[in-house]
Write a protein that holds these residues in place. Structure first.
Motif, mmCIF file in Angstrom:
data_model
loop_
_atom_site.group_PDB
_atom_site.id
_atom_site.type_symbol
_atom_site.label_atom_id
_atom_site.label_comp_id
_atom_site.label_asym_id
_atom_site.label_seq_id
_atom_site.Cartn_x
_atom_site.Cartn_y
_atom_site.Cartn_z
ATOM 1 N N GLY A 273 -4.280 -39.734 32.039
ATOM 2 C CA GLY A 273 -5.394 -39.279 32.857
ATOM 3 C C GLY A 273 -6.427 -38.555 32.015
ATOM 4 O O GLY A 273 -6.421 -38.624 30.782
ATOM 5 N N PHE A 274 -7.335 -37.835 32.688
ATOM 6 C CA PHE A 274 -8.378 -37.064 32.005
ATOM 7 C C PHE A 274 -8.733 -35.863 32.871
ATOM 8 O O PHE A 274 -8.951 -36.017 34.071
ATOM 9 C CB PHE A 274 -9.630 -37.931 31.797
ATOM 10 C CG PHE A 274 -10.576 -37.432 30.732
ATOM 11 C CD1 PHE A 274 -10.804 -38.191 29.601
ATOM 12 C CD2 PHE A 274 -11.236 -36.227 30.863
ATOM 13 C CE1 PHE A 274 -11.691 -37.742 28.613
ATOM 14 C CE2 PHE A 274 -12.114 -35.770 29.897
ATOM 15 C CZ PHE A 274 -12.341 -36.535 28.760
ATOM 16 N N ASP A 275 -8.778 -34.677 32.291
ATOM 17 C CA ASP A 275 -9.209 -33.408 32.891
ATOM 18 C C ASP A 275 -8.162 -32.314 32.748
ATOM 19 O O ASP A 275 -8.480 -31.163 32.565
ATOM 20 C CB ASP A 275 -9.577 -33.514 34.378
ATOM 21 C CG ASP A 275 -10.902 -34.224 34.610
ATOM 22 O OD1 ASP A 275 -11.754 -34.189 33.693
ATOM 23 O OD2 ASP A 275 -11.079 -34.834 35.684
ATOM 24 N N TYR A 285 5.101 -34.781 38.257
ATOM 25 C CA TYR A 285 4.182 -35.699 37.589
ATOM 26 C C TYR A 285 4.319 -35.648 36.068
ATOM 27 O O TYR A 285 4.494 -36.677 35.429
ATOM 28 C CB TYR A 285 2.740 -35.396 37.996
ATOM 29 C CG TYR A 285 2.459 -35.765 39.425
ATOM 30 C CD1 TYR A 285 2.455 -37.098 39.833
ATOM 31 C CD2 TYR A 285 2.213 -34.780 40.389
ATOM 32 C CE1 TYR A 285 2.207 -37.444 41.154
ATOM 33 C CE2 TYR A 285 1.957 -35.121 41.719
ATOM 34 C CZ TYR A 285 1.964 -36.460 42.094
ATOM 35 O OH TYR A 285 1.729 -36.793 43.398
ATOM 36 N N GLU A 286 4.193 -34.469 35.457
ATOM 37 C CA GLU A 286 4.247 -34.338 33.985
ATOM 38 C C GLU A 286 3.350 -35.388 33.323
ATOM 39 O O GLU A 286 3.763 -36.153 32.453
ATOM 40 C CB GLU A 286 5.694 -34.495 33.498
ATOM 41 C CG GLU A 286 6.597 -33.335 33.869
ATOM 42 C CD GLU A 286 6.359 -32.088 33.034
ATOM 43 O OE1 GLU A 286 5.461 -32.106 32.185
ATOM 44 O OE2 GLU A 286 7.083 -31.103 33.239
ATOM 45 N N LEU A 287 2.090 -35.410 33.757
ATOM 46 C CA LEU A 287 1.138 -36.422 33.313
ATOM 47 C C LEU A 287 0.607 -36.131 31.910
ATOM 48 O O LEU A 287 0.131 -35.033 31.625
ATOM 49 C CB LEU A 287 -0.030 -36.480 34.301
ATOM 50 C CG LEU A 287 -1.166 -37.460 33.989
ATOM 51 C CD1 LEU A 287 -0.694 -38.904 34.136
ATOM 52 C CD2 LEU A 287 -2.368 -37.187 34.905
ATOM 53 N N THR A 288 0.677 -37.118 31.048
ATOM 54 C CA THR A 288 0.012 -37.032 29.753
ATOM 55 C C THR A 288 -1.467 -37.265 29.990
ATOM 56 O O THR A 288 -1.859 -38.241 30.644
ATOM 57 C CB THR A 288 0.570 -38.092 28.783
ATOM 58 O OG1 THR A 288 1.954 -37.811 28.530
ATOM 59 C CG2 THR A 288 -0.181 -38.071 27.461
ATOM 60 N N THR A 289 -2.310 -36.360 29.476
ATOM 61 C CA THR A 289 -3.721 -36.422 29.842
ATOM 62 C C THR A 289 -4.607 -35.847 28.753
ATOM 63 O O THR A 289 -4.115 -35.212 27.807
ATOM 64 C CB THR A 289 -3.950 -35.658 31.170
ATOM 65 O OG1 THR A 289 -5.290 -35.849 31.615
ATOM 66 C CG2 THR A 289 -3.686 -34.162 30.996
ATOM 67 N N VAL A 290 -5.895 -36.085 28.900
ATOM 68 C CA VAL A 290 -6.894 -35.487 28.022
ATOM 69 C C VAL A 290 -7.411 -34.237 28.716
ATOM 70 O O VAL A 290 -7.897 -34.305 29.851
ATOM 71 C CB VAL A 290 -8.048 -36.461 27.740
ATOM 72 C CG1 VAL A 290 -9.120 -35.776 26.887
ATOM 73 C CG2 VAL A 290 -7.529 -37.720 27.051
#
Length: 328
Positions: A273-275, A285-290
């Motif tokens: 993702g991004f943000d 979730y543990e989302l890898t993101t920017v």
């Protein structure tokens, strides 16, 4: 009959001083003797008097109001941004006047014109692009205009931008590292300049590396749009990577992959993702993101309020890749 607010005249009568002495007591820098000040403050405390800020505005060319205009205020990114910005303004002795642009569609000009009537000191535009005529009117009236993640081709407006192209490049390199061979790039139907910058930079990098890219766009910038994108795109079993240009889209896409399309994350598909909104770090979730720093964004907006330095006209918020659990 409803009780009215205590007036300066009532304070003056109780303190045994003139009305102008009360006014000077509550005006920073005005001349008033210590004895008179003590009398006025004592009377004001006994009566529960509060200064009429609206009346002060009428007597001055400018208020301490900072107008904030934006749509989609319930989104996690905007709400976090508003939280920090409103606190920062209060600490600077300024007041935040928030106007919801949800019903303004693409034209936010009427809302900005309304802020002129309140003699706003500055206007911060969270979303939407003001027309050139409104920008010119801001400049003519000495009202500072600060745009967030909107870029105009002019040098008389303050702009604060996240480093979208670099962030999208970080996302692309991370999916290349995960050995993805066919990836999706997901944007909403709003097609904001920030979303387009991210999608275009990501696509260019992937194509340069020989990775096939499938683009999807639709709906508002919401969890539900990400969910729909996941349902439609992941019918193609060859897609093994996805870059969603906002975290909110990514969370919906992630749930579609895991809960509806029987895809293991990150074993079968890597999702970025991004943000780095707060929900991206939730255990579910543990989302890898920017990540773009909310604190840095707020600091740059606040610094632009009072600085005439040309270097503050265009400020870039740095980004970093935050590794969690959704990329191989």
């Amino acid at each position: 009959m409803a009780r009215t607010f205590v007036t300066a005249e009532e304070v003056a009568k109780r303190a045994g001083v003139s009305r102008s002495a009360v006014s000077r007591t509550f005006t920073p820098g005005a001349s008033v003797s210590k004895a008179v000040r003590r009398k006025v403050l004592k009377a004001a405390g006994e009566l529960g008097y509060r200064v009429n800020r609206l009346a002060q505005v009428l007597n001055n060319d400018r208020s301490n109001l900072i107008g904030v205009v934006g749509a989609n205020l319930s989104s996690p990114f905007i709400s976090k941004q508003l939280d920090l910005l409103s606190i920062g303004l209060l600490r600077q002795g300024k007041q935040c006047l928030l106007l919801n642009a949800a019903d303004a569609r693409q034209d936010i000009a009427p809302l900005i014109e309304l802020l002129f009537e309140f003699r706003a000191q500055a206007i911060v535009v969270l979303s939407g692009e003001p027309p050139g005529s409104i920008v010119d009117e801001c400049i003519a009236n000495g009202v500072r205009l600060i745009l967030i993640n909107q870029r105009l081709d002019r040098t008389d407006t303050n702009m604060v931008l996240s480093d979208d192209s670099h962030g999208a490049d970080l996302a692309a390199l991370r999916l290349i590292k995960a050995n993805c061979r066919k990836v999706a790039v997901v944007t909403s139907g709003s097609q904001t300049p920030a979303q387009l910058r991210r999608a275009n930079a990501f696509t260019q990098r992937m194509q340069a590396e020989g990775v096939e890219v499938v683009a999807w766009s639709g709906g508002p910038t919401s969890y539900e749009s990400g969910l729909q994108a996941g349902r439609e795109l992941l019918a193609d079993k060859a897609i093994d990577g996805a870059f969603c240009v906002t975290d909110l889209l990514a969370l919906g896409f992630l749930d579609a992959a895991r809960l509806e399309m029987n895809r293991r994350v990150p074993q079968d598909i890597s999702i970025l993702g991004f943000d780095d909104i707060p929900q991206a770090g939730w255990k579910s979730y543990e989302l890898t993101t920017v990540a773009q720093s909310f604190e840095s964004l707020t600091e740059k907006v606040l610094s632009a309020l009072d600085s005439d330095d040309l270097e503050t006209r265009l400020q870039v918020v740095p980004v970093t890749l935050v590794e969690r659990q959704t990329a191989r």
